[in-house]
Design a protein around this motif. Structure first.
Motif, short mmCIF file in Angstrom:
data_model
loop_
_atom_site.label_atom_id
_atom_site.label_comp_id
_atom_site.label_asym_id
_atom_site.label_seq_id
_atom_site.Cartn_x
_atom_site.Cartn_y
_atom_site.Cartn_z
N SER A 202 0.83 -1.21 0.00
CA SER A 202 0.00 0.00 0.00
C SER A 202 0.87 1.26 0.00
CB SER A 202 -0.90 0.00 1.23
OG SER A 202 -1.55 1.25 1.37
N GLN A 203 0.38 2.29 -0.68
CA GLN A 203 1.08 3.58 -0.67
C GLN A 203 0.88 4.31 0.67
OE1 GLN A 203 3.10 4.80 -2.98
NE2 GLN A 203 2.79 3.12 -4.43
N ASP A 204 -0.03 3.84 1.47
CA ASP A 204 -0.33 4.44 2.78
C ASP A 204 0.69 3.92 3.81
OD1 ASP A 204 -1.33 5.21 5.25
OD2 ASP A 204 -3.41 4.70 4.78
N ARG A 205 1.68 4.75 4.13
CA ARG A 205 2.75 4.28 5.01
C ARG A 205 2.26 4.06 6.44
NH1 ARG A 205 8.33 6.60 7.22
NH2 ARG A 205 9.61 4.73 6.92
N VAL A 206 1.28 4.83 6.87
CA VAL A 206 0.72 4.64 8.21
C VAL A 206 0.10 3.25 8.31
CG1 VAL A 206 -0.99 5.46 9.87
CG2 VAL A 206 0.33 7.12 8.53
N LEU A 207 -0.63 2.86 7.27
CA LEU A 207 -1.23 1.53 7.25
C LEU A 207 -0.14 0.46 7.25
CD1 LEU A 207 -3.60 -0.45 6.93
CD2 LEU A 207 -3.43 -0.11 4.45
N ARG A 208 0.90 0.67 6.43
CA ARG A 208 1.97 -0.33 6.36
C ARG A 208 2.61 -0.53 7.72
NH1 ARG A 208 4.05 2.71 1.83
NH2 ARG A 208 6.06 2.95 2.89
N GLU A 209 2.91 0.54 8.41
CA GLU A 209 3.56 0.45 9.72
C GLU A 209 2.64 -0.22 10.74
OE1 GLU A 209 5.63 3.23 13.19
OE2 GLU A 209 4.89 4.16 11.34
N ASN A 210 1.39 0.21 10.76
CA ASN A 210 0.46 -0.36 11.73
C ASN A 210 0.20 -1.84 11.46
OD1 ASN A 210 0.25 2.09 13.04
ND2 ASN A 210 -1.63 2.71 11.98
N TYR A 211 0.13 -2.19 10.18
CA TYR A 211 -0.06 -3.60 9.83
C TYR A 211 1.15 -4.42 10.28
CZ TYR A 211 -0.07 -7.92 7.21
OH TYR A 211 0.01 -9.25 6.89
N PHE A 212 2.34 -3.95 9.95
CA PHE A 212 3.59 -4.63 10.31
C PHE A 212 3.65 -4.88 11.82
CE2 PHE A 212 7.85 -3.55 12.03
CZ PHE A 212 8.58 -4.64 11.59
N LYS A 213 3.34 -3.86 12.59
CA LYS A 213 3.41 -4.00 14.05
C LYS A 213 2.29 -4.90 14.57
CE LYS A 213 5.88 0.31 14.90
NZ LYS A 213 5.85 1.67 15.49
N GLY A 214 1.11 -4.75 14.00
CA GLY A 214 -0.01 -5.58 14.43
C GLY A 214 0.23 -7.05 14.15
N LEU A 215 0.76 -7.36 12.97
CA LEU A 215 1.03 -8.75 12.59
C LEU A 215 2.12 -9.36 13.48
CD1 LEU A 215 0.55 -11.01 10.31
CD2 LEU A 215 2.69 -10.12 9.35
N LEU A 216 3.26 -8.70 13.55
CA LEU A 216 4.40 -9.30 14.25
C LEU A 216 4.22 -9.28 15.76
CD1 LEU A 216 7.55 -8.32 12.15
CD2 LEU A 216 6.15 -10.38 12.08
N ASN A 217 3.58 -8.29 16.29
CA ASN A 217 3.32 -8.30 17.74
C ASN A 217 2.35 -9.41 18.14
OD1 ASN A 217 5.01 -6.27 18.78
ND2 ASN A 217 3.64 -4.67 18.02
N THR A 218 1.47 -9.80 17.21
CA THR A 218 0.59 -10.94 17.49
C THR A 218 1.42 -12.21 17.65
OG1 THR A 218 -1.22 -9.93 16.25
CG2 THR A 218 -1.35 -12.30 16.64
N TYR A 219 2.38 -12.41 16.73
CA TYR A 219 3.28 -13.55 16.87
C TYR A 219 4.13 -13.41 18.13
CZ TYR A 219 2.13 -15.36 12.24
OH TYR A 219 1.47 -15.89 11.16
N GLY A 220 4.57 -12.18 18.40
CA GLY A 220 5.38 -11.94 19.58
C GLY A 220 4.66 -12.28 20.86
N SER A 221 3.35 -12.06 20.90
CA SER A 221 2.57 -12.36 22.12
C SER A 221 2.45 -13.87 22.34
CB SER A 221 1.19 -11.72 22.01
OG SER A 221 0.42 -12.33 21.00
N HIS A 222 2.78 -14.67 21.33
CA HIS A 222 2.75 -16.13 21.45
C HIS A 222 4.14 -16.73 21.22
CE1 HIS A 222 -1.51 -15.24 20.90
NE2 HIS A 222 -1.80 -16.46 21.32
N GLN A 223 5.17 -15.92 21.41
CA GLN A 223 6.51 -16.39 21.05
C GLN A 223 6.97 -17.57 21.91
OE1 GLN A 223 9.74 -13.63 21.98
NE2 GLN A 223 8.34 -12.39 23.16
#
Length: 596
Positions: A202-223
């Motif tokens: 996406s050209q929306d960098r805010v979305l890209r950052e929020n998605y990246f953090k949302g996805l990986l922090n979900t995995y991080g919460s179950h690391q």
């Protein structure tokens, strides 16, 4: 489009079976073939005639199973909602599993022979010569094959080992709850795996950052849970390697395909020594996107405007045929048959599986599934899958069944040669700077994600398994620290290694098939090197490449690639791919007017 017109873009499975009834007849014959083999248990190697009869029956059974499986899978994959197709697929899958268990005794029994006895038997029964390479490999693996009772136990343990991947998949698909995130538009989107490319391109960098953090922090919460699952998978690999008397789990994975460990080390060392080219590209990306700093979530968004050019399937077909004309009329004539005789299922449809693949069927022609929508990526996918089709076609036409199946190590070479030739063809024909920049950008992103990223994964796997082999525990802090250090090494000081990247290892499913991903990197390197030779040297290089395609699995993968002029134990093919990457960076930099 009329129904008759639509039909030409679907595959015709009558080359495998003319009807479902014919498929059922094959299934009726399978138990009889299995019985003929199991009746020979304990007596396979007592005479040349017994050995030949058993091997020929095993071959007949294998061909029948493969044809029946292929027909069921191809039928199911184009109509997954059809109960008849689903039932066929589940039945043949179950039958294949049962057959493998019933015939687990064969290899240990074959190894009661030694090389001298096999040679005597070949003199008595010259037809056994077609099995020479099979036995050469078998004798090389002899010290790793256990007693029949232990092999049966290991087959059951292998099922247990695969369960770690199933647990991981179940956790990700059914138990992880991914958050909704927003971008500048404040429209909510779930930060799950299904939205990975949609959000990160996406050209929306805010979305890209929020998605990246949302996805990986979900995995991080179950690391902790995921680390335990991964630890179990690695421990299983090491247990099997130790039981089978390998030096390491990596040695086991590579030796099973007769790949020297040096090939793996050569890849990692060569790429590590050339990470500056990757970092140069990241710098170009940062400048082209107008960023002060570059993060992981900036690696997928197009650096040039998406031209959204659309191609009809007929246009894509002509482009691919033109690009591959350099491979000769014999090659393109077979491709024309693939289009005319309906070897390809082209368009998306309700109930059809996603993605693309090709499948070779001995005694028939290959087939390919596409989901063609008309973008440039789909044109490259067509070229890619036709590479698999041609490799299987040449192999099946020129080798006995026993030598027709090529190794996974060479499986991606032909497909990527086709992609490389298509890329070079388009680059030479395009005059528009915008189109050329778009093509170069796509090529660079493909190389980055295949050559550099898969080598990064291979580097991580090597270090993880070495830790466990030294009885070190796999806890999240160790995994995260190791992963971040690799990012710092590969991506450089100007790349921001966000804390979330210390969890990225937790989302990579390929890690549960240990020491597999390196083959993506070696495959693309070999393909670029071969394409370069064909275009620079002409007929001699082309003859060597055709020899490679026709050789199937009749020799060790390293030797087969040498026929095409590529030595994967040397740095040269990897350096060829890196040179291609570097030149593409320079070309894109020049078009964009950005110095790097």
């Amino acid at each position: 489009m009329s129904e008759l017109s639509k039909e030409k873009y679907t595959w015709d499975l009558s080359a495998i079976y003319r009807s479902g009834e014919e498929w059922e007849e094959t299934l009726k014959n399978i138990p009889q073939l299995v019985s003929q083999i199991t009746e020979m248990k304990g007596n396979i190697t007592i005479s040349a005639q017994n050995l030949l009869n058993t091997l020929n029956t095993v071959e007949k059974l294998s061909i029948s199973l493969a044809r029946a499986y292929s027909f069921a899978r191809l039928s199911f994959d184009t109509n997954m909602g059809d109960s008849i197709s689903k039932n066929r697929y589940e039945r043949i899958d179950s039958i294949a599993t049962q057959v493998n268990e019933q015939l687990a005794f064969i290899e240990p029994e074959l190894l009661k022979m030694d090389e001298n006895k096999f040679q005597i038997y070949k003199n008595e029964e010259p037809e056994l010569n077609k099995y020479s390479f099979k036995f050469e490999k078998l004798f090389r693996m002899k010290k790793h094959i256990l007693s029949p009772e232990m092999e049966e136990l290991m087959t059951k343990l292998d099922s247990l080992g695969r369960s770690f991947k199933k647990v991981f998949d179940d956790l990700v698909v059914n138990d992880l709850t991914f958050p909704d995130v927003t971008g500048e538009s404040e429209k909510k989107i779930e930060a799950n795996e299904a939205n990975y490319l949609k959000c990160l391109t996406s050209q929306d960098r805010v979305l890209r950052e929020n998605y990246f953090k949302g996805l990986l922090n979900t995995y991080g919460s179950h690391q902790n849970s995921i680390a335990s699952i991964y630890y179990g998978s690695v421990k299983h690999d090491i247990f099997e390697a130790n039981t089978r008397k390998y030096n390491s789990s990596r040695d086991m994975a590579l030796t099973s395909n007769f790949i020297p460990v040096e090939v793996y080390d050569n890849l990692i060392n060569t790429v590590r020594n050339n990470v500056d080219k990757l970092q140069q590209y990241l710098n170009l990306r940062k400048k082209a996107l107008g960023l002060d700093e570059i993060h992981f979530y900036d690696l997928f968004v197009p650096v040039v405007k998406d031209l959204s050019k659309s191609y009809s399937f007929e246009e894509a077909k002509d482009l691919v045929l033109d690009a591959l004309a350099v491979l000769g009329n014999d090659y393109t004539d077979i491709l024309k048959r693939a289009f005319d005789e309906r070897w390809i299922d082209v368009y998306p449809a309700k109930g059809k599986r996603s993605g693309a693949y090709a499948i070779g069927i001995y005694g028939s022609h290959p087939y390919s599934l596409l989901n063609f929508t008309g973008n440039l990526e789909d044109v490259f996918t067509l070229a890619h899958e036709l590479g698999h089709v041609m490799h299987s076609y040449y192999s099946n036409e020129n080798q006995p069944y026993i030598n027709s199946q090529y190794s996974i190590f060479t499986a991606e070479v032909a497909s990527t040669v086709n992609e490389t030739l298509l890329f070079n063809h388009l680059l030479s024909k395009i005059n528009s700077p915008e189109e050329k920049a778009n093509l170069l950008s796509m090529h660079l992103d493909s190389l980055r994600s295949t050559l550099y990223r898969q080598t990064f994964f291979a580097d991580f796997e090597k270090q993880v398994h070495e830790l466990v082999e030294k009885d070190q525990p796999l806890i999240p802090d160790i995994l995260g620290s190791l992963y971040k250090k690799l990012y710092e090494l590969y991506y450089g000081k100007d790349f921001v290694t966000d804390e979330e990247l210390s969890y990225e290892w937790a989302r990579i499913p390929h890690f549960y098939t240990a020491f597999y991903v390196y083959q993506y990197s070696t495959g693309i390197s070999a393909a670029i090197s071969i394409a370069k030779r064909i275009q620079n040297e002409g007929e001699p290089a082309l003859a060597g490449y055709k020899d490679f395609l026709k050789s199937g699995g009749s020799d060790y993968p390293i030797n087969l690639l040498k026929k095409a002029g590529v030595d994967m134990s040397s740095p040269q093919p990897i350096l060829d791919a890196i040179k291609d990457f570097e030149q593409s960076v320079q070309q894109l930099s020049s078009i964009l007017g950005i110095s790097v």
